[in-house]
Design a protein around this motif. Structure first.
Motif, PDB file in Angstrom:
ATOM      1  N   MET A 175     -22.102   4.487  38.820  1.00  0.00           N
ATOM      2  CA  MET A 175     -22.145   3.064  39.173  1.00  0.00           C
ATOM      3  C   MET A 175     -22.943   2.879  40.453  1.00  0.00           C
ATOM      4  O   MET A 175     -22.742   3.604  41.424  1.00  0.00           O
ATOM      5  N   PHE A 177     -23.186   0.628  43.634  1.00  0.00           N
ATOM      6  CA  PHE A 177     -22.123  -0.153  44.266  1.00  0.00           C
ATOM      7  C   PHE A 177     -22.512  -0.505  45.703  1.00  0.00           C
ATOM      8  O   PHE A 177     -23.432   0.080  46.288  1.00  0.00           O
ATOM      9  N   CYS A 196     -18.695  -8.291  39.340  1.00  0.00           N
ATOM     10  CA  CYS A 196     -19.804  -7.435  39.758  1.00  0.00           C
ATOM     11  C   CYS A 196     -21.030  -8.291  40.049  1.00  0.00           C
ATOM     12  O   CYS A 196     -21.123  -9.429  39.584  1.00  0.00           O
ATOM     13  N   CYS A 257     -24.814   5.156  44.688  1.00  0.00           N
ATOM     14  CA  CYS A 257     -24.693   5.380  43.245  1.00  0.00           C
ATOM     15  C   CYS A 257     -23.889   6.653  43.033  1.00  0.00           C
ATOM     16  O   CYS A 257     -24.375   7.752  43.322  1.00  0.00           O
ATOM     17  N   GLN A 260     -17.841   6.756  38.657  1.00  0.00           N
ATOM     18  CA  GLN A 260     -16.740   5.791  38.688  1.00  0.00           C
ATOM     19  C   GLN A 260     -15.471   6.421  39.248  1.00  0.00           C
ATOM     20  O   GLN A 260     -14.658   5.740  39.886  1.00  0.00           O
ATOM     21  N   LEU A 267     -12.805   0.100  44.326  1.00  0.00           N
ATOM     22  CA  LEU A 267     -13.111  -1.044  43.464  1.00  0.00           C
ATOM     23  C   LEU A 267     -11.838  -1.839  43.172  1.00  0.00           C
ATOM     24  O   LEU A 267     -11.836  -3.077  43.201  1.00  0.00           O
ATOM     25  N   GLN A 274     -19.078  -3.340  42.265  1.00  0.00           N
ATOM     26  CA  GLN A 274     -20.090  -2.762  41.383  1.00  0.00           C
ATOM     27  C   GLN A 274     -21.328  -3.643  41.346  1.00  0.00           C
ATOM     28  O   GLN A 274     -21.247  -4.873  41.429  1.00  0.00           O
ATOM     29  N   LYS A 276     -24.409  -4.114  38.750  1.00  0.00           N
ATOM     30  CA  LYS A 276     -24.994  -3.777  37.457  1.00  0.00           C
ATOM     31  C   LYS A 276     -26.482  -4.083  37.485  1.00  0.00           C
ATOM     32  O   LYS A 276     -26.897  -5.133  37.979  1.00  0.00           O
TER      33      LYS A 276
END
Length: 310
Positions: A175, A177, A196, A257, A260, A267, A274, A276
């Motif tokens: 992810m 983030f 996100c 990055c 998860q 999170l 996050q 995306k």
């Protein structure tokens, strides 16, 4: 009919152990100290082994020994033979089993502990040694027969595929983030339903990125599945530890990055968020890796069973 005579090897375990020690230490003097043998005995054993094999293992330059290209494949086989001999010698002493497990950093820190708990529950007297490093280093230890089995991120890239077995184990997702309410994401699109931010690759390329170092499984996926879409990305730092990246992102130095598994707790607490990236999939496969010559003991199989059922 006359029974064929059994051909017994003339190479001795002493010759192999001397060779392995010289290979690892780089000199006969250090090998003699390690093995508690005289230097003449060490030199003699190496000479005898080279004569038996009918090939040089080291090139002698003055008092120095430089590895000959023949040395590495012989070293791998010697390690396997000595390991099997040691297993046989200590068979009754270690009936509960001993296993050397390697893991790349993310797996070793965040995924492996509960798996080891299951192994200890099944075999309370098990002897377990751990080695945690980046994927490239762990696979190198498997090649050298220092590890029985390893769990690594990304596709393993051993130097000799003929001696390495690898099996897909499970999938993971990396992810991108950032810190919640990060200055880098001001005026960016936030998806309240998905919780996100949603960025294009072009926008992400203009933001500072903190990534793992070359050689790690995480960095391999970042290179192959993220950075190839961001040829002008601003990588401000390559860092060896995932925790360091997480803390630096929390300080709003840039975006990160990671797996998860590394950031899930933050999170859930909304300390991190996050990001995306449109059109980019950061799913990856985790792998089991072992050396074909490694003895697959009962504890080895028990650990495989735990990994398979997980």
């Amino acid at each position: 009919m006359k029974k064929a005579m059994q051909v017994l090897p003339k190479i001795t375990l002493k010759q192999l152990s001397v060779f392995v020690s010289i290979y690892q230490t780089g000199s006969t003097s250090r090998a003699s100290e390690e093995l508690h043998l005289s230097q003449s005995a060490v030199s003699s054993a190496l000479t005898e082994l080279e004569a038996r094999l009918q090939m040089p293992l080291f090139e002698r330059v003055g008092r120095r020994l430089n590895q000959h290209p023949n040395a590495h494949p012989i070293y791998i086989q010697a390690q396997a033979i000595l390991g099997q001999a040691l297993t046989l010698e200590h068979y009754h002493k270690h009936q509960a089993g001993q296993i050397h497990i390697g893991a790349s950093t993310t797996i070793g820190n965040y995924v492996l502990p509960p798996l080891l708990a299951k192994l200890y529950e099944a075999l309370p007297d098990a002897h377990i040694d751990m080695y945690i490093a980046n994927t490239q280093e762990v696979v190198g230890e498997v090649e050298q027969l220092n590890i029985d089995i390893a769990l690594v991120e990304g596709m393993p890239r051993p130097t000799d595929m003929k001696v390495i077995e690898q099996r897909a184990w499970r999938t993971d997702t990396l992810m991108v983030f950032a810190k919640s309410h990060s200055k880098w994401l001001a005026n960016m699109d936030y998806n309240h339903k998905e919780k996100c931010y949603e960025l294009s690759a072009e926008r992400l390329a203009r933001l500072p990125l903190l990534v793992r170092e070359a050689g790690s499984g995480t960095r391999q996926i970042i290179d192959e599945q993220l950075l190839q879409h961001l040829p002008h990305a601003e990588i401000v730092m390559a860092i060896q530890q995932s925790e360091a990246i997480k803390h630096m992102v929390s300080a709003d130095i840039g975006l990160g990055c990671l797996s998860q598994y590394v950031i899930q707790a933050e999170l859930d607490k909304a300390e991190l968020v996050q990001v995306k990236v449109a059109g980019i999939d950061l799913a990856r496969t985790w792998w089991l890796v072992w050396h074909k010559a490694r003895h697959q003991s009962p504890i080895w199989q028990s650990f495989i069973d735990i990994l398979t059922e997980d």
